[in-house]
Design an enzyme around this catalytic site. Structure first.
Site, PDB file in Angstrom:
ATOM      1  N   THR A  27      -1.549  -7.647  -0.724  1.00 29.79           N
ATOM      2  CA  THR A  27      -0.129  -7.274  -0.563  1.00 29.79           C
ATOM      3  C   THR A  27       0.573  -8.450   0.124  1.00 29.79           C
ATOM      4  OG1 THR A  27      -0.160  -6.436   1.719  1.00 29.79           O
ATOM      5  CG2 THR A  27      -0.906  -4.901  -0.004  1.00 29.79           C
ATOM      6  N   ILE A  38      -6.256  -6.149   1.694  1.00 31.30           N
ATOM      7  CA  ILE A  38      -5.714  -5.629   0.444  1.00 31.30           C
ATOM      8  C   ILE A  38      -4.647  -6.618  -0.019  1.00 31.30           C
ATOM      9  CG2 ILE A  38      -4.572  -3.683  -0.676  1.00 31.30           C
ATOM     10  CD1 ILE A  38      -7.297  -2.879   0.475  1.00 31.30           C
ATOM     11  N   ASN A  53       2.245   4.926   7.019  1.00 35.84           N
ATOM     12  CA  ASN A  53       1.705   3.683   6.456  1.00 35.84           C
ATOM     13  C   ASN A  53       2.359   2.424   7.003  1.00 35.84           C
ATOM     14  OD1 ASN A  53       0.722   1.826   4.059  1.00 35.84           O
ATOM     15  ND2 ASN A  53       2.964   1.749   4.023  1.00 35.84           N
ATOM     16  N   ASP A  98      13.350   3.422  10.073  1.00 41.57           N
ATOM     17  CA  ASP A  98      12.604   2.538  10.981  1.00 41.57           C
ATOM     18  C   ASP A  98      11.705   3.458  11.799  1.00 41.57           C
ATOM     19  OD1 ASP A  98      11.674   1.053  13.107  1.00 41.57           O
ATOM     20  OD2 ASP A  98      13.632   0.209  13.636  1.00 41.57           O
ATOM     21  N   ILE A 103       0.830  -1.209   0.000  1.00 37.95           N
ATOM     22  CA  ILE A 103       0.000   0.000   0.000  1.00 37.95           C
ATOM     23  C   ILE A 103       0.868   1.265   0.000  1.00 37.95           C
ATOM     24  CG2 ILE A 103      -1.650   1.313   1.404  1.00 37.95           C
ATOM     25  CD1 ILE A 103      -2.771  -1.449   2.356  1.00 37.95           C
ATOM     26  N   TYR A 116      -3.090  -6.315  16.824  1.00 33.99           N
ATOM     27  CA  TYR A 116      -3.346  -5.524  15.604  1.00 33.99           C
ATOM     28  C   TYR A 116      -4.582  -4.643  15.795  1.00 33.99           C
ATOM     29  CZ  TYR A 116      -3.618  -4.568  10.547  1.00 33.99           C
ATOM     30  OH  TYR A 116      -3.660  -3.958   9.305  1.00 33.99           O
TER      31      TYR A 116
END
Ligand code: NAD
Length: 254
Positions: A191, A189, A84, A57, A17, A154
């Site tokens: 990826t 998505i 992101n 990082d 993304i 998450y």
């Protein structure tokens, strides 16, 4: 282009993304600093799309200070920050160890905080100087709104990013900064991140399985997110701040 004259820094821009957003921004006339913890991947993405690159990082406070200096040196300032970079380590509350919990929050949440805090001074200076609008865009997830039992760390980190974005938006609005802040909430998505979700399942099988959970019957592609990012970071969205945009094929509408 819709972002002509703007400068942008994107984190995690070496893949998925982030790479799609940074590349779309470049095609819309912005000058981009592609950053990633994997410096080689950032450099490859930057050379393919046209742009500058550096290793960053997002958990490293000193790294962010260096990124601000680099943005000033190679871009001449900064209008747009896209936070992101993120990871997803599946696990229920019972089988998430503390190290994984902390690593997830360090990258997904602390990284966003450090980015906003470190770059806002440069962004406000730049936007005051040249009259261009500025924007911070945080890539959260639909899992900030709709939780799942197997993604404790998450879900937690992405929900925190959703609310942090509103806090940043209100701070900037009340200070009169020409910098807005919004969050984007994608569902699955396509990826490399998807490969970490199913223990060893092959990519195609994983995508097919996830697609069945989405009302529109497919997972998203990176451009589904990138076009929303173009809008939210352009002056077309100049009255939009503190907003959250789901990009989820109807998943959270149920
Ligand atoms: P990806 O794995 O393809 O790319 C993530 C990039 O972030 C990689 O290039 C990686 O090197 C980089 N990165 C990892 N740790 C970093 C760190 N500490 N500092 C800087 N860079 C680091 O993943 P993606 O799917 O493109 O994910 C991008 C963002 O979108 C993440 O925040 C993710 O949570 C979010 N998201 C993804 C999906 C999905 O289904 N793919 C859905 C919703 C939200």
């Amino acid at each position: 282009g819709r972002l002509a004259g703007k400068t942008a820094l994107v984190t995690g821009a070496g893949s998925g993304i982030g790479r799609a957003i940074a590349s779309r921004f470049a095609a819309q006339g912005a000058t981009i600093l592609f950053t990633d913890i994997d410096g080689d991947r950032a450099a490859q993405a930057a050379s393919a799309a046209g742009g500058h690159a550096m290793r960053l990082d997002v958990t490293d406070e000193a790294g962010w200070a260096a990124a601000a200096e680099q943005a000033e040196a190679v871009l001449g300032g900064l209008h747009i920050l896209v936070n992101n970079a993120g990871i997803c380590e599946p696990g229920s509350v019972e089988d998430t160890d503390l190290a994984s919990w902390r690593k997830t929050h360090a990258i997904n949440l602390d990284g966003v905080f450090l980015g906003c805090r470190t770059l806002l001074p440069l962004m406000t200076r730049t936007t005051e100087r040249d009259g261009h609008g500025g924007a911070i865009l945080n890539i959260s997830s639909v899992s900030a709104m709709v939780a799942a039992g197997n993604f404790a760390s998450y879900n937690s980190s992405k929900a925190a990013v959703r609310h942090l974005s509103k806090s940043v938006a209100l701070h900037c609005a009340r200070k009169g900064y020409a910098v807005r802040c919004n969050s984007i909430h994608p569902t699955f998505i396509d990826t490399p991140l998807i490969d970490g979700l199913g223990a060893g399942a092959d990519h195609g099988a994983m995508i097919a399985k996830l697609a069945r959970q989405v009302p529109m019957g497919r997972v998203g592609d990176t451009d589904d997110v990138a076009w929303a990012a173009v809008y939210l970071c352009s002056d077309e969205a100049k009255f939009v701040t503190g907003a959250e945009l789901v990009i989820d094929g109807g998943l959270s509408a149920q």
